[in-house]
Write a protein that holds these residues in place. Structure first.
Motif, PDB file in Angstrom:
ATOM      1  N   THR B  39     -20.232  18.566  10.460  1.00  0.00           N
ATOM      2  CA  THR B  39     -19.864  17.786  11.552  1.00  0.00           C
ATOM      3  C   THR B  39     -20.061  16.264  11.141  1.00  0.00           C
ATOM      4  OG1 THR B  39     -21.225  17.276  13.628  1.00  0.00           O
ATOM      5  CG2 THR B  39     -22.376  18.735  11.948  1.00  0.00           C
ATOM      6  N   SER B  40     -19.178  15.705  12.009  1.00  0.00           N
ATOM      7  CA  SER B  40     -19.135  14.199  11.658  1.00  0.00           C
ATOM      8  C   SER B  40     -20.328  13.535  12.067  1.00  0.00           C
ATOM      9  CB  SER B  40     -17.666  13.434  12.400  1.00  0.00           C
ATOM     10  OG  SER B  40     -17.774  12.289  12.353  1.00  0.00           O
ATOM     11  N   LEU B 107     -13.047  10.998  20.506  1.00  0.00           N
ATOM     12  CA  LEU B 107     -12.007  12.108  21.026  1.00  0.00           C
ATOM     13  C   LEU B 107     -11.653  12.849  19.885  1.00  0.00           C
ATOM     14  CD1 LEU B 107     -10.345  13.717  23.099  1.00  0.00           C
ATOM     15  CD2 LEU B 107      -8.642  12.140  22.395  1.00  0.00           C
ATOM     16  N   ILE B 108     -11.423  12.159  18.722  1.00  0.00           N
ATOM     17  CA  ILE B 108     -10.827  12.918  17.504  1.00  0.00           C
ATOM     18  C   ILE B 108     -12.110  13.525  16.965  1.00  0.00           C
ATOM     19  CG2 ILE B 108     -10.107  12.414  15.206  1.00  0.00           C
ATOM     20  CD1 ILE B 108      -7.761  11.768  17.012  1.00  0.00           C
ATOM     21  N   VAL B 109     -13.191  12.825  16.824  1.00  0.00           N
ATOM     22  CA  VAL B 109     -14.388  13.409  16.294  1.00  0.00           C
ATOM     23  C   VAL B 109     -14.800  14.681  16.854  1.00  0.00           C
ATOM     24  CG1 VAL B 109     -17.071  13.042  16.143  1.00  0.00           C
ATOM     25  CG2 VAL B 109     -15.365  11.347  15.211  1.00  0.00           C
ATOM     26  N   THR B 111     -13.104  16.643  18.757  1.00  0.00           N
ATOM     27  CA  THR B 111     -12.134  17.686  18.664  1.00  0.00           C
ATOM     28  C   THR B 111     -12.175  18.457  17.354  1.00  0.00           C
ATOM     29  OG1 THR B 111     -10.618  16.468  20.167  1.00  0.00           O
ATOM     30  CG2 THR B 111      -9.557  17.970  18.797  1.00  0.00           C
ATOM     31  N   VAL B 112     -12.204  17.562  16.075  1.00  0.00           N
ATOM     32  CA  VAL B 112     -12.315  18.275  14.777  1.00  0.00           C
ATOM     33  C   VAL B 112     -13.686  18.784  14.719  1.00  0.00           C
ATOM     34  CG1 VAL B 112     -12.515  17.572  12.460  1.00  0.00           C
ATOM     35  CG2 VAL B 112     -10.878  16.189  13.796  1.00  0.00           C
ATOM     36  N   ALA B 115     -13.062  22.377  16.245  1.00  0.00           N
ATOM     37  CA  ALA B 115     -12.250  23.037  15.670  1.00  0.00           C
ATOM     38  C   ALA B 115     -12.918  23.719  14.360  1.00  0.00           C
ATOM     39  CB  ALA B 115     -10.981  22.529  15.302  1.00  0.00           C
ATOM     40  N   LEU B 116     -13.633  22.747  13.619  1.00  0.00           N
ATOM     41  CA  LEU B 116     -14.560  23.121  12.346  1.00  0.00           C
ATOM     42  C   LEU B 116     -15.382  24.314  12.738  1.00  0.00           C
ATOM     43  CD1 LEU B 116     -15.113  19.969  10.513  1.00  0.00           C
ATOM     44  CD2 LEU B 116     -13.064  21.187  10.215  1.00  0.00           C
TER      45      LEU B 116
END
Lengths: 247, 247
Positions: B39-40, B107-109, B111-112, B115-116
């Protein structure tokens, strides 16, 4: 519990690798496993660039935040969300000008496809005894990275991934309480936020142990710092310049 | 090859399930495995809503494209990208007005991250003998779905996921040639697009076999149709109304 869930539950990011090389055959088997992940309407909207050139590695390391493991890991992959291939395939049968590749929806589709494939690849790599770490820092100077990798329009570097044999055995990082993450039938704000306080405790205890008593900043304090930082505000204009999310 | 890679290579979406129930304990173990994905910066920006209420299932099925398996699968999860928890955690220490939750980067963080975790959960489910299918159709009427699930600002439904014991054994769908997906040191347009023609052949052969000779539309024709459809153009305004991607 079974062998696979056991492996998933033992995941920790690896940031220090032995010098043992990872064969090209292994990389191919890892990427092939990634490709078998689900993909939205079979678009397979991703490309992976493996960086073996030492000069290019050094450059990417510098652009992504100077973490030594980006230069030193046996394998470094850049995972790109890719609508270019799709757009070219579609252009065989219709005009490019009629395409909706530039919608926010298609940005989401490509981003999700890439992440699903990458997570499968990470699981495959770990099953081979390798360790991995995702590198979001690849977006720090995303325009320079895109130029370095000669990415065409409709392709953007989503994250990097270092792969190699672990030369460290980090502690497992605890996660949010399940009750804060798994809801039933509708979203319960109270239940979602109730996980914050206990997780502050658990993550502080983890940090304290990992740092040998040097630091124990609670999760919510870290998140406050993170959310109040104007990080990567270039993403919007970069993506638009590259043909994404115009509508 | 090993047992784990072997499982990943055998993935196919399941759209028909037996009546055998999936225990809550199994669901929890699947979600826990999902949580262990990378996770970011440890933001863990997701929430999962499990829909057991039959009326709510029927409603979601209708909104997501009327696929019967959404109503019939033993388990139906809605995976949401979630910056609300994060924002509330950060608000314990700083003003909400100072936060950058509304950036495209965040938003990208989110979303990723979602999904992960979902892909890890899918792998865990399959290791238990279950089958899964992702439901992007949850975004067809995303505003109505968000209201149905009472999602607050900074949370959006990314995809659904049906889980249950398979009552079908679909063929494996071939993927793009590895050479079209895996590049070295820089992006080679020629190499990327060179996969289209052979994949048109492979995917036509697959469709022909799967449909008992009824259809064999090449991949690039399908992609042309897909990219020329103005699908889910509401995503941009929906996300902005929900507090995402304002800058």
């Amino acid at each position: 519990m079974n062998q696979i869930i056991e492996q998933l539950m033992k995941h920790r990011s690896i940031r220090k690798f032995t010098a043992e090389p990872v064969s090209e055959q292994m990389v191919e088997s890892i990427i092939s496993a990634g490709q078998m992940a689900s993909t939205s309407s079979n678009v397979q909207a991703y490309s992976i660039i493996s960086i073996s050139d030492a000069q290019k590695r050094a450059k990417l390391m510098e652009l992504a935040g100077n973490q030594a493991y980006i230069a030193e890991s046996p394998v470094f992959l850049v995972w790109c969300a890719d609508l270019y291939r799709l757009s070219e395939a579609a252009a065989l049968h219709s005009r490019k000008a009629d395409q909706y590749a530039d919608s926010v929806e298609n940005l989401i589709v490509a981003t999700v496809d890439t992440a699903l494939a990458a997570q499968n690849a990470a699981v495959a790599a770990e099953s081979l005894g390798l360790g991995v770490v995702f590198i979001g820092g690849i977006r720090n100077h995303i325009d320079a990275v895109a130029k370095e990798l000669q990415l065409p329009e409709l392709v953007y570097p989503l994250f990097g991934m270092c792969i190699g044999y672990p030369d460290q055995e980090p502690m497992l990082r605890p996660r949010l309480p399940l009750s804060s993450v798994l809801q039933h039938n509708s979203y319960d704000k109270q239940q979602v936020t109730s996980g914050i306080a206990p997780y502050d405790q658990a993550s502080s205890a983890y940090l304290l142990a990992r740092s040998n008593g040097k630091t124990s900043v609670p999760w919510s304090v870290q998140m406050s710092k993170r959310l109040n930082e104007p990080v990567r505000l270039h993403m919007k204009s970069f993506l638009q310049e590259r043909g994404f999310m115009k509508r």
